[in-house]
Design a protein around this motif. Sequence first.
Motif, short mmCIF file in Angstrom:
data_model
loop_
_atom_site.label_atom_id
_atom_site.label_comp_id
_atom_site.label_asym_id
_atom_site.label_seq_id
_atom_site.Cartn_x
_atom_site.Cartn_y
_atom_site.Cartn_z
N VAL A 74 0.83 -1.21 0.00
CA VAL A 74 0.00 0.00 0.00
C VAL A 74 0.87 1.26 0.00
CG1 VAL A 74 -1.60 1.36 1.40
CG2 VAL A 74 -2.01 -1.08 1.07
N VAL A 75 1.89 1.28 0.85
CA VAL A 75 2.76 2.46 0.95
C VAL A 75 3.51 2.68 -0.36
CG1 VAL A 75 4.78 3.44 2.11
CG2 VAL A 75 3.01 2.30 3.45
N LEU A 76 4.06 1.60 -0.92
CA LEU A 76 4.80 1.71 -2.19
C LEU A 76 3.89 2.22 -3.31
CD1 LEU A 76 7.29 1.22 -3.96
CD2 LEU A 76 6.51 -1.15 -4.24
N THR A 77 2.69 1.67 -3.40
CA THR A 77 1.75 2.09 -4.44
C THR A 77 1.34 3.54 -4.26
OG1 THR A 77 0.89 -0.17 -4.53
CG2 THR A 77 -0.40 1.52 -5.62
N PHE A 78 1.14 3.94 -3.01
CA PHE A 78 0.77 5.33 -2.72
C PHE A 78 1.86 6.29 -3.20
CE2 PHE A 78 1.05 9.04 0.05
CZ PHE A 78 -0.21 9.57 -0.09
N VAL A 79 3.11 5.97 -2.88
CA VAL A 79 4.23 6.82 -3.30
C VAL A 79 4.31 6.88 -4.82
CG1 VAL A 79 6.74 7.07 -3.29
CG2 VAL A 79 5.54 6.42 -1.18
N LEU A 80 4.21 5.73 -5.48
CA LEU A 80 4.27 5.70 -6.94
C LEU A 80 3.12 6.50 -7.56
CD1 LEU A 80 5.17 1.95 -7.62
CD2 LEU A 80 6.64 3.95 -7.99
N LEU A 81 1.94 6.36 -7.01
CA LEU A 81 0.76 7.03 -7.56
C LEU A 81 0.90 8.55 -7.46
CD1 LEU A 81 -1.90 6.21 -8.87
CD2 LEU A 81 -2.95 6.18 -6.61
N ILE A 82 1.34 9.04 -6.31
CA ILE A 82 1.47 10.48 -6.11
C ILE A 82 2.62 11.04 -6.94
CG2 ILE A 82 1.94 12.30 -4.43
CD1 ILE A 82 -0.83 11.04 -4.15
#
Length: 387
Positions: free
Chosen positions: A136-144
Amino acid sequence: MNIFLSTVTAFFIGFIITPIVILALKRANFIEVPGGRKIHSGSVPSMGGVAIVVATFFGLIAWLDFDQIVQSRYFLVAFAIMFSVGLRDDLIELSAFQKLLGQCIPAFFVIVMADIRVSGFYGFLGIYELPYVVSVVLTFVLLIVLTNSFNLIDGADGLAGTLSLISFSVLGFWFLDVGLEAYSLISFTLVGGILSFLVFNWHPAKIFMGDTGSLSLGFALTALVILFVDKNGTMGPWEGYKLEAPIAAGLALLIVPVYDTLRIFIKRMSKGKSPLKPDKSHVHHFLIRMGLGHDKVALILGGVKCFFIFLAFGLSGLSDHILLPLMAIMIAVMGIWMDSKTLERVKVLTMAAPPVLENSRHSKKRKEKKRPQIASDILKRDEINMN
């Protein structure tokens, strides 16, 4: 059939309403004037993303069936929220913290509610599955990060539209092949909306998409690329066209904003500057300094993206252990070559330009106005007739 009809609907709605949006923005004085980091000429209305998103939702509402709406509802809600964040920023500029906070909400819907996330590295570096929190954290960073990277690419006429058009087209065909028809229809509907906008955004642009468009498209593109990478990395070969290097394929779909972001961060930090400080060091700025027009810049960077996409799909049997380093080396070589060519071009233009002092002398001479003089003996020479 619905995919074709949705694409056509979005195109015609966008083609009809974009001139109306241009007129309304001009009357409301929502225009961008050249200067600073703005490299266009003349005053051009912004917020053209309104036309793209409205046209897209017209197509989706008309042709998504109930099951497809249920499947993609969280993504559509997130897309609408990101559109509102971009619209708010264009109307009344948000602070960096406010913009980040606004982007966190649609990210939550995509990652947690829609479960679109990077679930693992699919064998790369020996990692197959990530813990849920790490995922979740990795995807959040990538998305932003990638959403805002795409936002920064929107600096030349037709560039952001061309790059997103290519990626959404590829995603649309691939989602259709693997049975994700809802996301295929969404991708192609966005293609229709973007095509209608490019008619007016191609150089010389009559309208810019603004944050309303670039944030919305960047967010939708990043989320769908993440879905593409994760689905490709976890599915069986019997489910559709499977690539053995899903991470490299995802990188190819976002190659230009990823390269541009890494490049400017490295350059700014090497000079002791803040990596977040805006300047004219983006890749499209460098290409324009080489003497290329906006349309050529869009076509060249679009061609670069197509090359890497063909590379990823053409070498689909290779793993990320081979394809990722290969792409990284090629990107680095191309970047070094571009910088050297730009420097050569700037030197040539500098040598051809007249000296600064000479320019200043000419400008002073042009500014000086000769005062009219009357000869001292004019009255003596001419008799004055008093009759």
